[in-house]
Structure formats: structure tokens, C-alpha cells
Design a protein around this motif. Structure first.
Motif, PDB file in Angstrom:
ATOM      1  N   ASN A 107       0.823  -1.209   0.000  1.00  0.00           N
ATOM      2  CA  ASN A 107       0.000   0.000   0.000  1.00  0.00           C
ATOM      3  C   ASN A 107       0.859   1.262   0.000  1.00  0.00           C
ATOM      4  OD1 ASN A 107      -2.182  -1.726   0.115  1.00  0.00           O
ATOM      5  ND2 ASN A 107      -3.241  -0.565   1.696  1.00  0.00           N
ATOM      6  N   ASN A 166       2.438   1.432  -3.460  1.00  0.00           N
ATOM      7  CA  ASN A 166       1.456   1.780  -4.492  1.00  0.00           C
ATOM      8  C   ASN A 166       1.284   3.293  -4.634  1.00  0.00           C
ATOM      9  OD1 ASN A 166       0.929  -0.811  -5.270  1.00  0.00           O
ATOM     10  ND2 ASN A 166      -1.011  -0.996  -4.191  1.00  0.00           N
ATOM     11  N   SER A 220      -8.307   2.002   5.705  1.00  0.00           N
ATOM     12  CA  SER A 220      -7.006   2.146   6.365  1.00  0.00           C
ATOM     13  C   SER A 220      -7.173   2.372   7.868  1.00  0.00           C
ATOM     14  CB  SER A 220      -6.231   3.326   5.753  1.00  0.00           C
ATOM     15  OG  SER A 220      -6.005   3.127   4.375  1.00  0.00           O
ATOM     16  N   ASN A 239      -5.274  -0.677  -3.096  1.00  0.00           N
ATOM     17  CA  ASN A 239      -5.005  -0.504  -1.664  1.00  0.00           C
ATOM     18  C   ASN A 239      -6.192  -0.936  -0.810  1.00  0.00           C
ATOM     19  OD1 ASN A 239      -2.551   0.517  -2.422  1.00  0.00           O
ATOM     20  ND2 ASN A 239      -2.712   2.386  -1.215  1.00  0.00           N
ATOM     21  N   ASN A 274      -6.396  -4.730  -0.800  1.00  0.00           N
ATOM     22  CA  ASN A 274      -5.297  -5.301  -0.021  1.00  0.00           C
ATOM     23  C   ASN A 274      -5.643  -5.358   1.463  1.00  0.00           C
ATOM     24  OD1 ASN A 274      -3.630  -5.738  -2.185  1.00  0.00           O
ATOM     25  ND2 ASN A 274      -2.282  -4.005  -1.798  1.00  0.00           N
ATOM     26  N   SER A 280      -1.286   7.658   2.290  1.00  0.00           N
ATOM     27  CA  SER A 280      -2.666   7.741   1.787  1.00  0.00           C
ATOM     28  C   SER A 280      -3.188   9.171   1.833  1.00  0.00           C
ATOM     29  CB  SER A 280      -3.589   6.821   2.604  1.00  0.00           C
ATOM     30  OG  SER A 280      -3.151   5.477   2.534  1.00  0.00           O
TER      31      SER A 280
END
Length: 317
Positions: free
Chosen positions: A76, A79, A111, A248, A251, A283
Motif C-alpha cells: 500500500n 502503491n 485504512s 489498496n 489489499n 494515503s
């Protein structure tokens, strides 16, 4: 040297098998009359995450859970910083033209949920049910959105989207070959990569967690990187940004959710103190591109790639 070569071979097999599985699944589903958009939101999304999923399951079975969670957290972070950073060095991504707010909000929520569950100290069956329940809600919402889009297409108020890799003339036997190669190749590649990555970790005194955060994470981010580079060169910023956000989210919810049902995944203290927060911070870096409609320019590309190099240096130090 042999473990490194076998790890590389396992990674190549994973990438080829994942691509084969996606091609076979998409063509089979559309042949059976399943709507294209539903396929793209479900089978393709899970298919492209299949290497990470197989690695996570294999790592749990091999008693190397650090690789499982390290792969997801590391992927993540890679990415966003690497997969968006490197293509921006080649060409400006015009993300100002994209509307990805809804998907991005889902990714941030996933997240935060993931980090909250991590502070329980272990991803067990309870955490698995929570993550998979959240995934089901997201999939339901996306399915409803896809249904609305198809209704608009039927009414002539929107254009039907094409799915890459679909061939209406593809014979049934070739669809079968794609599926078989994918289903055989994925576990074979996962076994090779996880087993030899563990050997490398023990040889150099590196924890399986660090190997998961670096070698395995970067390796499993290569499909996203290739897709995003091509999207940037073709000026398809929506594909690039959507690819990263969607990957993400799956995942976090799908891979750890399923792997936690196979066996408990203890959370290393280092994750709670550093790596999870780096993932969340990476993020949040997408806010200017999602909410302020900024383009990802070469300057941003240098900054994102530089941050990832700095992160790797800290992890490996």
C-alpha cells in the motif's frame, strides 16, 4: 544466490499466473452473461490481488506471518509513493480531470479500520469477519453503482465501458487454459517466493517482516506499476489513480481478511509504532489530487519517489 533466483522466478510466475487468471475469469464471466462492470469491480479486482492473497495465505501456513502483513502494508505504501511517483517522472498525470472522491473515502476508511484492528495485537477470525464485512458493504455499493451505470447506458444517457483483455471471439478452450494456468501458477509462485524470501531473511539476519515490507511488497506492486506507467503515457489519469486506490482498498480488506481466517496473524510492535502510520500518511498525501484536483507533476513524482527511497532506507537500517 539460488534463493534470490528462485524468489525472482516465483515472482515472475505469480505475475504471469495472475494475468492469466484475470483474462480467463473476465472472458468466462462475460460469456456467461455477467455484466462487464460487475466483473471489473469483483473478479478483476480480486484477480489482480491474487498474488498478494496467495502470498499472505502461504506465509501464514509457513509460520511467517510477518511476510503476510508486511506485504500488505508495504504494498500500500509502495502503491502510492512508488507506483504514482515513477510514472509522474515520465509524464504529468492530469488527475485534476478525475473524480475519485468516493473510492478514496472508502480507502481511507479501510485504512483507519485496519489500523484500529491492528492495535488488538492480532488479526484473528474476529478481525477477519470485520474486514470482510466492510468489503461486502463496499462491493454492494459498487454493484449498485454499476447497475445504475448500465441502466444509463441502456437508456442512451451514458456510454458503455470496455474492459481490457476481453475478446468476444475467444474460444472456450483458451478460456479454460487461462483459468487452469492461473490456478496452478498462483500457488506455485507463492510457494517459491515465500519459501525463498524466508531463507534470505534468515541468511542475512533480517526479519520476515522487513522482507515482506520490501522485497515482497515491491514485487507484488509491479503489476500496478506497469499499469500506471502505461496509463500515464496514454494520459489516462483516472485509470492510474483508480488503480492505486482500488488496489489498496482490496489489499487491506480482502487479503488480510481471508488470510486471518487461515490462521492468526500477530502484529509486530514495529508496525504499530511506524509502518502503519507511514501507510496512512502516504494515503493522506493523495488529498491534493483527489479533493483539490491537482495534477501529479514531475515535481510531485520526484517528491513521492524520494519519500519511498527514504522509507526503504529507514526500514532496512
Amino acid at each position: 544466490m539460488m534463493p534470490w533466483l528462485l524468489s525472482g522466478l516465483g515472482l515472475v510466475i505469480l505475475l504471469l499466473a495472475g494475468d492469466s487468471l484475470v483474462k480467463g475469469a473476465v472472458n468466462l464471466s462475460l460469456r456467461l452473461g455477467v455484466p462487464a462492470l460487475i466483473v471489473s469491480l469483483t473478479i478483476v479486482a480480486f484477480g489482480t490481488s491474487a498474488p498478494e492473497l496467495l502470498i499472505a495465505i502461504q506465509a501464514v501456513l509457513d509460520d511467517a506471518p510477518g511476510i503476510a502483513i508486511g506485504n500488505v502494508v508495504g504494498s500500500n505504501t509502495a502503491n502510492i509513493l512508488l507506483v504514482l511517483g515513477i510514472p509522474a517522472l515520465l509524464a504529468t498525470m492530469h488527475t485534476s480531470e478525475c473524480d475519485t472522491k468516493k473510492s478514496y473515502n472508502y480507502m481511507i476508511a479501510a485504512s483507519v479500520l485496519f489500523i484500529a484492528l491492528a492495535f488488538r495485537g492480532v488479526f484473528d477470525w474476529i478481525a477477519a469477519l470485520v474486514l470482510l464485512g466492510a468489503l461486502a458493504l463496499v462491493l454492494f455499493d459498487q454493484a449498485m453503482e454499476a447497475k445504475g451505470h448500465r441502466a444509463a447506458c441502456a437508456a442512451g444517457t451514458a456510454s458503455e465501458e470496455e474492459i481490457e483483455g476481453v475478446d468476444p471471439d475467444l474460444p472456450w478452450w483458451r478460456i479454460g487454459v487461462f483459468l487452469v494456468l492461473g490456478l496452478i501458477g498462483l500457488p506455485l509462485g507463492a510457494n517459491l517466493l515465500v519459501d525463498n524470501a524466508t531463507i534470505i531473511a534468515k541468511t542475512y539476519g533480517v526479519s520476515d517482516t522487513v522482507i515482506g515490507l520490501t522485497l515482497v511488497a515491491v514485487g507484488t506492486s509491479l503489476p500496478e506499476l506497469a499499469t500506471t506507467v502505461m496509463a500515464a503515457l496514454r494520459r489516462q489519469a483516472d485509470v492510474a489513480l483508480g488503480n492505486v486506490i482500488g488496489s489498496n482498498m482490496y489489499n487491506l480488506l480482502a487479503i488480510i481478511g481471508v488470510a486471518s481466517l487461515v490462521g492468526p496473524i500477530p502484529v509486530d510492535q514495529a508496525f504499530l509504532q511506524f509502518d502503519l502510520w507511514v501507510m496512512l500518511a502516504a494515503s493522506v498525501l493523495l488529498v491534493p489530487f483527489v479533493y483539490m484536483r491537482r495534477d501529479i507533476t514531475r515535481g510531485w513524482g520526484i517528491a513521492l519517489t524520494g519519500l519511498y527511497v527514504a522509507y526503504l532506507a529507514i526500514v532496512l537500517s
